[in-house]
Motif scaffolding. Structure first.
Motif, PDB file in Angstrom:
ATOM      1  N   TYR A 436       6.873   3.846  -4.812  1.00  0.00           N
ATOM      2  CA  TYR A 436       5.829   3.629  -4.163  1.00  0.00           C
ATOM      3  C   TYR A 436       4.678   4.806  -3.818  1.00  0.00           C
ATOM      4  N   ARG A 439       4.202   8.132  -9.583  1.00  0.00           N
ATOM      5  CA  ARG A 439       3.668   7.254 -10.543  1.00  0.00           C
ATOM      6  C   ARG A 439       4.653   6.797 -11.876  1.00  0.00           C
ATOM      7  N   SER A 470       1.485   9.314   0.676  1.00  0.00           N
ATOM      8  CA  SER A 470       1.165   7.981   0.447  1.00  0.00           C
ATOM      9  C   SER A 470       0.970   7.566   2.049  1.00  0.00           C
ATOM     10  N   TYR A 520       5.097   1.780  -7.824  1.00  0.00           N
ATOM     11  CA  TYR A 520       3.815   2.687  -7.781  1.00  0.00           C
ATOM     12  C   TYR A 520       2.826   1.566  -7.817  1.00  0.00           C
ATOM     13  N   GLY A 521       1.781   1.546  -7.067  1.00  0.00           N
ATOM     14  CA  GLY A 521       0.660   0.690  -6.978  1.00  0.00           C
ATOM     15  C   GLY A 521       0.727  -0.632  -6.257  1.00  0.00           C
ATOM     16  N   HIS A 524      -2.023  -1.543  -3.907  1.00  0.00           N
ATOM     17  CA  HIS A 524      -3.285  -1.623  -4.367  1.00  0.00           C
ATOM     18  C   HIS A 524      -3.925  -2.975  -4.327  1.00  0.00           C
ATOM     19  N   ASN A 525      -4.947  -3.194  -3.677  1.00  0.00           N
ATOM     20  CA  ASN A 525      -5.577  -4.549  -3.788  1.00  0.00           C
ATOM     21  C   ASN A 525      -6.533  -4.577  -5.107  1.00  0.00           C
ATOM     22  N   PHE A 526      -5.891  -5.176  -6.396  1.00  0.00           N
ATOM     23  CA  PHE A 526      -6.839  -4.959  -7.488  1.00  0.00           C
ATOM     24  C   PHE A 526      -8.270  -5.888  -7.524  1.00  0.00           C
ATOM     25  N   ASN A 531     -12.189   1.128  -1.677  1.00  0.00           N
ATOM     26  CA  ASN A 531     -10.848   1.792  -0.959  1.00  0.00           C
ATOM     27  C   ASN A 531     -10.667   1.346   0.181  1.00  0.00           C
ATOM     28  N   SER A 533      -8.296   1.360   2.359  1.00  0.00           N
ATOM     29  CA  SER A 533      -8.079   2.526   3.524  1.00  0.00           C
ATOM     30  C   SER A 533      -9.190   3.457   3.855  1.00  0.00           C
TER      31      SER A 533
END
Length: 733
Positions: A436, A439, A470, A520-521, A524-526, A531, A533
């Motif tokens: 998380y 990369r 993170s 990783y990712g 993330h809300n695609f 952003n 956060s």
């Protein structure tokens, strides 16, 4: 109602590997000795020898340029003949539902340099699953639902089947088999090259779902899809063996229920040229029989049987390399490797050819997540597991004879999610890693010592990162009913525990989706155009019971006949615990998901309106009775026997309880979760006086991506709605 996930399939050469696959997606192609691999690179086919990465061009651009043309042909995939003197090149590919499995095929003779297009008499981009015969003299393929064999030297084409239509399917499959069993390539050459075994699917009695295209012409037109919904009998199958000389077919005698019907998701030659082995599932998919069929008489004999109270998982869940064919034979065909959850965990068993003897190969309280490679000469099977943390994934190996214990090969200082493509001999692997806070990175390693030999890329990447970089963290949440679940949370930037923040839950919840992964990712809300956060949202996802995580059989199968109930209750009770945290704002709680997650979003909004104030449901199933029979009946039983479970688990049943703000999004051209789900749900909401917002995307599929501006429009729509009804940012306590 699962999301369409591209399986990462390893495509291996006929002479250079254990097994050959027939079609895309791309993957590494190992040499037979495991000391190198082939690849398509810059329009050429090359070979690399390991560990020095010595490169040899096998097929140059010049060799791949047809006579009279200026440019070489493109390479979507390639396969070698058994004698390694010819290469079959696949290009100009087109999609068939999910994958680009039809296209053009060319053969390059590496000895003479001749380049020849195959199947010239057929329309462009119409050939499917082309494969060399074992002697390399012929090529078999499917075109327009029939199977053909072409003599490579003369170009003579022989039809092995006739009368193929979308209702009489030879050598490939209908929508439901492809979507739910991952069956696409439906024929197999015999080892001696004299016969071809194939599936025939009879969809003549399967009702069509009529998708209406309102936008591509002035007058709308209908696109029919053979689609058996829950409660409808599946399309009957037949397994035939065609003689390539006479084109005569001998049909195998495989027993089935004449009313309920049954399934054959796997069929291969039984390590010889006179028998087939097939997996036969009953309609409920809780009884599996492995049958050996005599191709001369058609007689079938059950050699290995298994029964489950719930359902039996299919091949792609434990060996997705073979989604395009193959069988894990051992000891020159006297034994094979098979997976079962009979002891409460998914383990591998070594089974004798007659089924009379089986040996447990993987031992312990852990699940085999997937088979990576089998090195029979070395005596090992390589597989993925994560005994201590269900959010992660590591490479293990154990002895094939069942005498050993699992040995972790992934270094202990590399926590996270690992993938490996292991060479047939187990000497080398391409290693992919992320977690998380790190990369994705790749490196080549030797095995079993796991030493990198083209740069210590994973360790170097880990040395430059830290969890502190993170704002995502993993946690466990235990409900009032004692169910403990894995979850992750992304906190806002500049988080202040004395403030209250809105909470957005991302859900899937069903047996085909794990959200909580250490990769990783993951947080993330695609769909969010911005952003989350930075704007001040808390973003959370939880894996409830029934999700396909490595926690044992009981965890995964506790939702049997209770999808829409157990999974929904787990999520809601977990949310209740989370919303006890003093920094969460219970007046600003949103939930969203796609496909199965869309269904879960609807159910959470309708069944627990006191918790969830805003919901965004994308392509969700509103009525379980509308979804395909293979998926829905596997997890829910038969509507003829327990219809109340389908009704109780369907959002439409609970729509009258809506209190919050709902945005429902669906593509009218969705061949997976059909648009009638949306219209049924719309009617129910209207009948109960419930206000909501609807966005229909004309002619878009389940992924809602086709057409200019679609993805951007969807993202803006989603973001604006969330900001409006679940405003971001901290608030005072």
């Amino acid at each position: 109602m699962k999301m369409n996930k591209l399986l990462l399939l390893t495509l291996l050469l006929a002479t250079c590997v254990r097994i050959i696959h027939a079609q895309p997606p791309h993957g590494y192609k190992w040499t037979k000795d495991g000391n190198g691999y082939f690849a398509a690179e810059n329009g050429e086919i090359v070979r690399y020898e390991l560990p020095a990465f010595i490169k040899t061009v096998i097929a140059s651009k010049e060799k791949l340029t047809p006579a009279g043309e200026n440019n070489p042909i493109s390479i979507r995939n390639f396969f070698f003949s058994n004698d390694n003197t010819q290469v079959l090149i696949y290009n100009n590919s087109k999609k068939v539902w999910r994958y680009d499995t039809r296209g053009d095929y060319w053969i390059l003779n590496l000895t003479t340099g001749s380049l020849k297009k195959m199947g010239k008499q057929f329309p462009a981009s119409s050939l499917m699953f082309a494969k060399f015969s074992p002697d390399g003299r012929k090529l078999a393929y499917v075109s327009n639902y029939n199977i053909y064999v072409e003599d490579i030297a003369t170009g003579k084409v022989t039809a092995l089947t006739s009368g193929g239509t979308r209702k009489k399917i030879n050598g490939t499959f209908d929508w439901a088999y492809e979507e739910e069993f991952f069956c696409r390539d439906g024929f197999r050459w015999s080892p001696d090259g004299r016969k071809i075994a194939y599936w025939q699917i009879d969809a003549s009695r399967t009702k069509d779902y009529l998708m209406i295209n309102n936008t591509d012409s002035i007058y709308p037109f209908v696109k029919p899809v053979e689609y058996p919904v829950a409660g409808e009998a599946p399309s009957p199958f037949r397994i035939g063996v065609a003689d390539i000389t006479t084109a005569n077919t001998k049909w195998m005698n495989i027993p089935t229920d004449p009313v309920l019907q049954s399934y054959v998701p796997r069929m291969e030659w039984a390590a010889n040229s006179h028998e087939l082995i097939v997996q036969h599932l009953n309609r409920k998919q809780n009884e599996s029989n492995l049958l050996v069929c005599n191709i001369a008489t058609g007689a079938s004999n059950a050699i290995y049987s298994e029964k489950e109270k719930t359902w039996i998982d299919i091949l792609p869940l434990w060996d997705d390399d073979y989604a395009y064919g193959g069988w894990d034979w051992l000891n020159n065909g006297k034994e094979f490797l098979w997976a079962s959850e009979k002891d409460g965990w998914r383990h591998l068993y070594r089974v004798s050819r007659d089924g009379q003897k089986e040996t447990l190969v993987t031992k312990g309280n852990y699940d085999v997540m997937d088979i990576s490679s089998i090195d029979e000469p070395g005596g090992y099977v390589y597989f993925f597991a994560s005994p201590d943390n269900a959010t992660q994934k590591y490479l293990y190996r154990t002895k094939l004879d069942g005498t050993g214990t699992a040995e972790r090969l992934t270094p202990m200082n590399q926590p996270g999610t690992h993938d490996y493509e292991v060479s047939p001999t187990g000497h080398f692997a391409i290693h992919s890693f992320s977690n998380y806070y790190t990369r994705p990175v790749e490196e080549w390693v030797s095995l079993p010592d796991h030493k990198a030999f083209n740069g210590d890329n994973v360790n170097n990447a880990l040395a430059k990162t830290s969890p502190a970089q993170s704002n995502l963290n993993f946690f466990k949440v235990k409900t009032a009913e004692g169910v403990e679940m894995d979850a992750w949370m992304v906190k806002p930037n500049h988080f202040d525990s004395t403030k209250k923040y809105p909470v957005v839950f991302y859900v899937y919840t069903e047996p085909w989706g794990q959200n909580v992964k250490d990769q990783y990712g993951v947080g993330h809300n695609f769909l969010f155009n911005g952003n989350m956060s930075e704007e001040g949202y808390i973003y959370i996802s939880i894996d409830n019971r029934g999700t396909p995580v490595p926690k044992g059989r009981e965890w995964r199968k506790s939702v049997y006949r209770k999808i829409g109930q157990v999974n929904i209750r787990d999520q809601a009770l977990a949310a209740k615990e989370i919303l006890k945290w003093p920094f969460t704002d219970t007046s600003r709680v949103a939930v969203w998901g796609w496909s199965g997650g869309g269904s879960a979003t609807l159910n959470l909004m309708f069944q627990y309106p006191e918790i969830y104030k805003t919901g965004i449901a994308v392509a969700g199933v509103g009525n379980q009775l509308t979804y395909d029979n293979i998926y829905q009946e596997r997890y829910m039983g038969l509507p003829q026997e327990n219809r109340e479970d389908f009704v109780n688990g369907s959002p439409i049943t609970h729509a009258k309880n809506l209190k919050g703000h709902l945005l429902y999004i669906h593509g009218t051209g969705d061949d997976n979760v059909h648009y009638n789900n949306a219209e049924m749900l719309i009617n129910e909401l209207i009948a109960n006086g419930k206000q909501f917002q609807l966005m229909s995307y004309p002619n878009r599929s389940h992924g809602i991506f086709e057409g200019k501006g679609t993805t951007a429009h969807l993202s803006h729509l989603y973001t604006d709605y969330l900001r409006m009804y679940c405003p971001p940012g901290p608030g005072a306590r």
